[in-house]
Write an enzyme that holds these catalytic residues in place. Structure first.
Site, PDB file in Angstrom:
ATOM      1  N   GLU A  23      -5.808 -21.872 -11.483  1.00 36.14           N
ATOM      2  CA  GLU A  23      -4.477 -22.480 -11.554  1.00 36.14           C
ATOM      3  C   GLU A  23      -4.012 -22.489 -13.014  1.00 36.14           C
ATOM      4  OE1 GLU A  23      -3.730 -26.879 -10.560  1.00 36.14           O
ATOM      5  OE2 GLU A  23      -3.691 -25.829  -8.629  1.00 36.14           O
ATOM      6  N   HIS A  82      -0.306 -30.144  -9.756  1.00 39.01           N
ATOM      7  CA  HIS A  82      -1.409 -30.989 -10.230  1.00 39.01           C
ATOM      8  C   HIS A  82      -1.189 -31.454 -11.675  1.00 39.01           C
ATOM      9  CE1 HIS A  82      -3.796 -28.703  -7.052  1.00 39.01           C
ATOM     10  NE2 HIS A  82      -3.688 -29.951  -6.644  1.00 39.01           N
ATOM     11  N   LEU A 114     -10.179 -12.670 -16.945  1.00 39.99           N
ATOM     12  CA  LEU A 114     -11.146 -12.548 -15.849  1.00 39.99           C
ATOM     13  C   LEU A 114     -11.370 -11.076 -15.511  1.00 39.99           C
ATOM     14  CD1 LEU A 114      -9.738 -15.506 -13.760  1.00 39.99           C
ATOM     15  CD2 LEU A 114     -12.128 -15.360 -14.541  1.00 39.99           C
ATOM     16  N   GLY A 170     -14.757  -8.078 -15.508  1.00 34.25           N
ATOM     17  CA  GLY A 170     -15.244  -7.489 -14.254  1.00 34.25           C
ATOM     18  C   GLY A 170     -14.970  -8.295 -13.011  1.00 34.25           C
ATOM     19  N   ILE A 200     -12.899  -9.294  -9.883  1.00 32.73           N
ATOM     20  CA  ILE A 200     -11.953  -8.537  -9.061  1.00 32.73           C
ATOM     21  C   ILE A 200     -10.685  -9.373  -8.937  1.00 32.73           C
ATOM     22  CG2 ILE A 200     -11.548  -7.482  -6.801  1.00 32.73           C
ATOM     23  CD1 ILE A 200     -14.815  -7.631  -6.695  1.00 32.73           C
ATOM     24  N   VAL A 201      -9.648  -8.984  -9.675  1.00 32.35           N
ATOM     25  CA  VAL A 201      -8.397  -9.763  -9.746  1.00 32.35           C
ATOM     26  C   VAL A 201      -7.298  -8.947  -9.068  1.00 32.35           C
ATOM     27  CG1 VAL A 201      -6.693 -10.839 -11.262  1.00 32.35           C
ATOM     28  CG2 VAL A 201      -9.133 -10.810 -11.923  1.00 32.35           C
ATOM     29  N   PRO A 202      -6.685  -9.465  -7.982  1.00 36.52           N
ATOM     30  CA  PRO A 202      -5.614  -8.723  -7.311  1.00 36.52           C
ATOM     31  C   PRO A 202      -4.383  -8.642  -8.200  1.00 36.52           C
ATOM     32  CG  PRO A 202      -5.776 -10.944  -6.403  1.00 36.52           C
ATOM     33  CD  PRO A 202      -6.908 -10.798  -7.370  1.00 36.52           C
ATOM     34  N   SER A 218      -1.515  -9.493  -7.261  1.00 36.79           N
ATOM     35  CA  SER A 218      -0.771 -10.747  -7.019  1.00 36.79           C
ATOM     36  C   SER A 218      -1.475 -11.473  -5.876  1.00 36.79           C
ATOM     37  CB  SER A 218       0.666 -10.422  -6.592  1.00 36.79           C
ATOM     38  OG  SER A 218       0.620  -9.910  -5.252  1.00 36.79           O
TER      39      SER A 218
END
Ligand code: ACO
Ligand code: LMR
Length: 612
Positions: free
Chosen positions: A234, A276, A295, A299, A301-303, A305
């Protein structure tokens, strides 16, 4: 339990604060997971004076009870195996109650639901937890779950969502996020794109959570049953960089699919808070974009979106499967949770015969109604008590003369002094120390065929005699020779021809002046002429007069024969005496109480003791 595990299939929790829905949802989860024991051991409900000691809940279709204690200390002593505290205390009392739990020897995991816990208090709790090697989840969380084993409170929402997300059995994915609401959505997405969640935790959205994203990722890393990890970060704060650091030093090797939400925040000026308390980017580093980039750089795995988050999860899962690193899991069809009766009733899925039929009043609507007449009409139009009795007893709107007759009867029968048997018994009872209801009951129970309860019989016997054409003498002979009882409505212990009962005189006067005709009264007076020849006290008494004049009254109402018979057979006429005389009996009871009259004992000279 291994140190990386917080829960298992035997985990039991103590709930601080009475949360009936959350408790039921936990037990329903237990049921679909086929747990053998409920996951809630006890409830602590400090505030409730004289609180009930047990809380009844469904366990499948059966009911069980969960003990309620006034203090956590007592609950912990009675349930040492319960090692989770789910703390529903408000932000005002979350600190002391969580601190107390941390200081016990048996509670290992504390879940703090409250939002708004002061940061200083959160940091003090974190310090205590670290010292005592305990775990805090929250504050400001819905909790989390171990699929197929243990669910914290309202996590994962409805049982339908739990079934849809296959949370009733463990999958291969460890999931952690800050947001409870998003967790529910993620459980479903992960179930759609893999074999489902093994464990899911929402750490809460505060700036100082009791346990962080990386804490739980490291637990998943150490747990051989977790094959891949999914995390939802977040905007705001730096927790996600702890994950980057852990990966850099080789502490996290399992495939991690992760997305940091809040990429839209870049179009807002810095410092805009999203949801929050912790979701506010103070610096560029704290933006979602920066975190996702960092991130991906190590390595993770970051989409591209959130929209292709599911695809990345599926690709990773399928790869692990093709590498033989994920075993097919043991699927099963969860037991169907019985639907709550009221819900099924509302849906028209079940029907239940009613136990009571009432046709005279209804209090379920906005306005109380008597036989369909709204109470506000009765009050605003100043309608009489005779009108009310007409509706509640006879289910009729009685004409005015009939309403008036009923009111006169109530006034005339209200009392007849302390010597009569009903008043006497009420007085004896209250002087024996009995309360109002018992003393009144004692008086009312005295009403019967010789005292106050002869009205219905008088009406019945005189109606039969008159309608069958018996002459008064024939009627007297019939009652004596055939029926063998005193004529109900005739005779009195103190009233007589020479000492007439003014109440009877007043009733006769009203009837003669207000009833179009009164054949039954005329007939009764002919009978009285004969009976008083035998004894001057065999007069038409007040019971008789009330009942017999009601026969005349009924002749002037539009009643069917069956309705008339019902009035005679259901003792409504005796009811007039019971209702009226209750006024006087209560008067005597209050009078004796006022006098603080002592115990009554019948004088000996009123009793003949004989051994014969
Ligand atoms: N019909 C015919 N004969 C009667 C009646 C009657 N209702 N009541 C008394 N008698 C006769 C008795 O058979 C007896 O005759 P006998 O001498 O040939 O044997 C004689 O009168 C005396 O009988 P007692 O019972 O001593 O008369 P008492 O004055 O004590 O009775 C009582 C009064 C109890 C009310 C009696 O008349 C009776 O039982 N009446 C019928 C029930 C009734 O109407 N009760 C309501 C009273 S009013 C009220 O409670 C508000
Ligand atoms: C009453 O109304 O109680 C009486 O008629 C009976 C009685 O003995 O006075």
């Amino acid at each position: 339990m291994d140190k990386y595990e917080l829960f298992n299939k035997n985990t039991q929790a103590i709930i601080h604060g009475f949360q009936a829905d959350a408790i039921q949802r936990m037990l329903d989860f237990d049921f679909v997971c086929k747990r053998s024991t409920p996951s809630v051991a006890a409830v602590v409900r400090a505030s409730q004076e004289g609180a009930m000691e047990y809380h009844k809940v469904f366990w499948g279709s059966k009911e069980i009870v969960i003990p309620i204690y006034k203090t956590l200390d007592l609950a912990v002593k009675k349930h040492p195996n319960a090692d989770v505290l789910i703390n529903f205390s408000s932000f005002r009392s979350a600190f002391p109650t969580s601190k107390e739990a941390l200081e016990t020897d048996t509670i290992r995991t504390i879940v703090i639901i409250a939002e708004g816990v002061p940061e200083r208090q959160s940091r003090e709790l974190i310090e205590i937890a670290e010292k005592r090697k305990k775990i805090i989840i929250g504050p400001a969380t819905v909790g989390g779950l171990l699929a197929g084993a243990f669910k914290i409170a309202n996590t994962a929402g409805t049982i339908d969502n739990i079934i849809k997300s296959k949370l009733y059995r463990p999958g291969s994915v460890g999931f952690v996020s800050k947001s409870g609401g998003m967790s529910n959505e993620m459980y479903f997405m992960i179930a759609q794109n893999s074999d489902g969640i093994y464990e899911g935790i929402a750490v809460g959205g505060d700036r100082y959570p009791g346990s962080t994203l990386v804490d739980h990722i490291l637990r998943f890393e150490a747990n051989p049953r977790v094959k891949m990890i999914v995390c939802l970060g977040e905007v705001g704060g730096r927790d996600e960089y702890a994950i980057v650091d852990a990966i850099k030093v080789g502490k996290v090797k399992k495939p991690l699919v992760m997305w940091v939400t809040g990429t839209c925040s870049k179009i807002f000026p810095a410092g805009v808070q999203f949801g929050h308390a912790g979701a506010m980017a103070g610096t560029d580093m704290e933006t979602a974009d920066a975190k996702n980039k960092a991130l991906a750089h190590v390595g993770v795995i970051v989409p591209q979106s959130f929209d292709d988050f599911g695809d990345r999860i599926r690709e990773t899962f399928e790869r692990l499967k093709s590498e033989g690193r994920i075993e097919p899991i043991e699927e099963f069809t969860p037991p169907e949770l019985p639907m709550d009766f009221n819900k099924a009733l509302a849906k028209g899925l079940v029907r239940r015969p009613t136990d009571v039929v009432t046709t005279i009043s209804n209090e379920t609507g906005d306005v109380l109604t008597y036989n369909g007449v709204p109470i506000d009409k009765i009050i605003r139009e100043d309608l009489s008590i005779g009108y009310v009795i007409g509706h509640l007893w006879f289910k009729k709107e009685l004409p005015l003369f009939a309403q008036k007759y009923i009111e006169i009867v109530l006034k005339l029968t209200a009392d007849h002094g302390p010597a009569v048997s009903g008043a006497h018994n009420a007085i004896v009872a209250v002087r024996a120390g009995k309360d109002l209801m018992s003393s009144l009951a004692s008086g009312i129970l005295t009403i019967g065929p010789r005292f106050g309860g002869a009205i219905s019989d008088a009406a019945k016997y005189f109606k039969d005699a008159h309608d069958s054409g018996k002459t008064p003498q024939e009627f007297i002979d019939y009652m004596k020779d055939v029926i063998g009882i005193n004529i109900p409505g005739i005779g009195h212990r103190v009233k007589s021809v020479q000492n007439p009962d003014v109440r009877v005189e007043l009733l006769k006067e009203f009837v003669r002046n207000n009833f179009p005709n009164h054949p039954y009264l005329d007939y009764a007076l002919e009978v009285e002429k004969l009976t008083t020849v035998k004894r001057n006290n065999l007069i038409l008494n007040v019971d008789g007069c009330i009942g017999i004049c009601f026969l005349d009254l009924m002749e002037n109402l539009d009643l069917t024969l069956e309705e008339k018979q019902d009035i005679l057979d259901t003792e409504m006429l005796n009811g007039l005496f019971v209702l009226g005389r209750s006024i006087g009996m209560m008067g005597h009871i209050f009078d004796q109480k006022r006098q603080r009259a002592d115990l009554y004992r019948q004088p000996w000279d009123e009793i003949l003791y004989t051994t014969k």
